[in-house]
Design a protein around this motif. Structure first.
Motif, PDB file in Angstrom:
ATOM      1  N   ASN A  58       0.832  -1.213   0.000  1.00 27.43           N
ATOM      2  CA  ASN A  58       0.000   0.000   0.000  1.00 27.43           C
ATOM      3  C   ASN A  58       0.867   1.264   0.000  1.00 27.43           C
ATOM      4  N   GLU A  83      -0.967  -4.189  -3.191  1.00 25.27           N
ATOM      5  CA  GLU A  83      -2.067  -3.309  -2.784  1.00 25.27           C
ATOM      6  C   GLU A  83      -3.183  -4.167  -2.212  1.00 25.27           C
ATOM      7  N   ASP A  85      -6.985  -3.962   0.462  1.00 24.47           N
ATOM      8  CA  ASP A  85      -7.893  -3.313   1.405  1.00 24.47           C
ATOM      9  C   ASP A  85      -8.018  -4.118   2.694  1.00 24.47           C
TER      10      ASP A  85
END
Lengths: 277, 277
Positions: A58, A83, A85
């Motif tokens: 990230n 990357e 979430d």
């Protein structure tokens, strides 16, 4: 496939509901039995050849030993950027996903011509040797709702699955160190994990998985205040939830956590395993 | 998951590039070695409990022995309806997809509580016993670009994969009977299939798969006029194509067939295996 300079792979997240630890000198033979759920929320890892190896998660430079071990095994020097979430260090398999994604992408961009089983083995061994995971990689390579019937890399271990699809919710209350929990003696945990596996193999359904996982978490004495509270609140609202091993996190079927009043993340069982993008 | 009355599953199509036949009295141990590509074009099969068993494909009532065998094995009486855009009887694994989709959906709607490996085994055995397939089901359960390293159902056979994603094109010139080709002696074909597998395991890449498949089709003497012409035309245009076993069909990487002037169907390597919807 390569997008010019580099290559990228997507690897689903993975929450383990229960497990038992199986040590071996050969990291391809070490691993865990257990079961969990792969998640449509996952990690995209890009590998670009470079003069020196760097790893970003990230956007921030990080030190992820399993990723550097994967690159070493594939004789690759590269800039790796991941990357996601997903919460980090909280039982969602982020380090396993980065290791496996790096293996798939590095194989592609450096033309190493390894098979998928070989690459899963490289990532599994890297996680075992780094002490950061025992079963996430083989589950994430498969997708769906993996049951780890026998521990170890492809060719050694064996997988089955719960046939299921649907929405999953999760919340995380913070980190829990995998290496601290599985670094020491794990006898009580292993007994509970083997019992849970036997129970799930009798009833390979999602409710069967969640029930076995709750019994495991209680028997292994891993439930703390907020986690236990959330699992109980979902049950009280008529839903099914369990703790994500190893994190201070809870996952639930359907709308279980939101029905219980939690502001939960929404994802789904991921139909596919890890794949090049 | 059930949508009320019934349940449905999606199973990817599958084209085999090469194979060898492995017979055994136990249908779970019989099967094929080989490799192919699973396709995002596939079959959606819905199962609804009914007073008598009926099977429909694209709205027309059909007799698909592997599907009725699956229902019998799961003690299910149901209306099965399958929908697909794939050519029928032409090497795209439609019967295997219907058998596996019926197994997943019937397990769900009738609450049979079988694991995924069990259901794949039920569908694989049904295809073997019906004489309509030896390796499609285990490949379709996995997704991606499956290599059938050892023949047979889960727990007996073994799979690996070519790590790859991307566009696939195909054309079909008509049907070819699986049972006619694999019903008789298969020695020449088996030798060619084993050589192709050895070659692919040395170079587990998409170009490696297509090259091994072309050599297999020539050695097994299965190329007829239109099929051979299309494979050659793609090569002449700088692409990679091979014959789909067993059908009078051709599949190509990327834009191979359209570059060669064919009006081809466009699909992609399917990242996931068979899954409930």
């Amino acid at each position: 496939m390569s997008d010019g300079d580099g290559a990228a792979a997507f690897v689903p997240g993975h929450v383990t509901g229960f497990f038992s630890v199986h040590r071996a000198d050969d990291p391809l033979r070490a691993g865990s039995r257990g079961a969990g759920v792969t998640l449509a929320d996952g990690v995209t890892t890009e590998v670009v050849p470079s003069d020196e190896t760097t790893v970003r998660l990230n956007g921030r430079e990080v030190d992820v030993e399993s990723v550097t071990r994967v690159l070493d095994a594939l004789d690759a020097t590269a800039a790796v950027s991941a990357e996601t979430d997903l919460p980090i260090g909280s039982g969602f398999g982020v380090s396993g996903a980065m290791a496996l994604g790096a293996a798939l992408a590095a194989n592609d961009v450096f033309g190493r011509e390894r098979s998928e089983n070989d690459l899963v083995g490289v990532a599994h061994a890297a996680e075992v040797e780094a002490g950061t995971g025992l079963g996430d990689v083989v589950a994430q390579a498969r997708g769906g709702v993996p049951i780890r019937v026998e521990p170890g890399a492809p060719g050694v271990g064996a997988l089955d699955g719960v046939p299921a699809a649907g929405r999953i919710e999760y919340v995380s209350f913070g980190e829990l160190s995998t290496s601290e929990v599985i670094g020491g003696g794990t006898e009580a945990l292993d007994d509970a994990g083997e019992r849970a596996l036997g129970s799930l193999r009798e009833t390979p359904t999602l409710p069967g998985l969640l029930a076995a996982s709750r019994r495991f978490a209680e028997a292994a004495d891993l439930l703390d205040g907020e986690v236990a509270e959330a699992v109980d609140a979902v049950a009280a609202a008529g839903g099914e939830a369990a703790m994500a091993m190893l994190g201070r996190s809870v996952f639930a079927l359907g709308t279980g956590l939101s029905d219980a009043g939690y502001d939960a993340e929404v994802t789904a069982i991921h139909a596919a395993g890890a794949r090049l993008r």
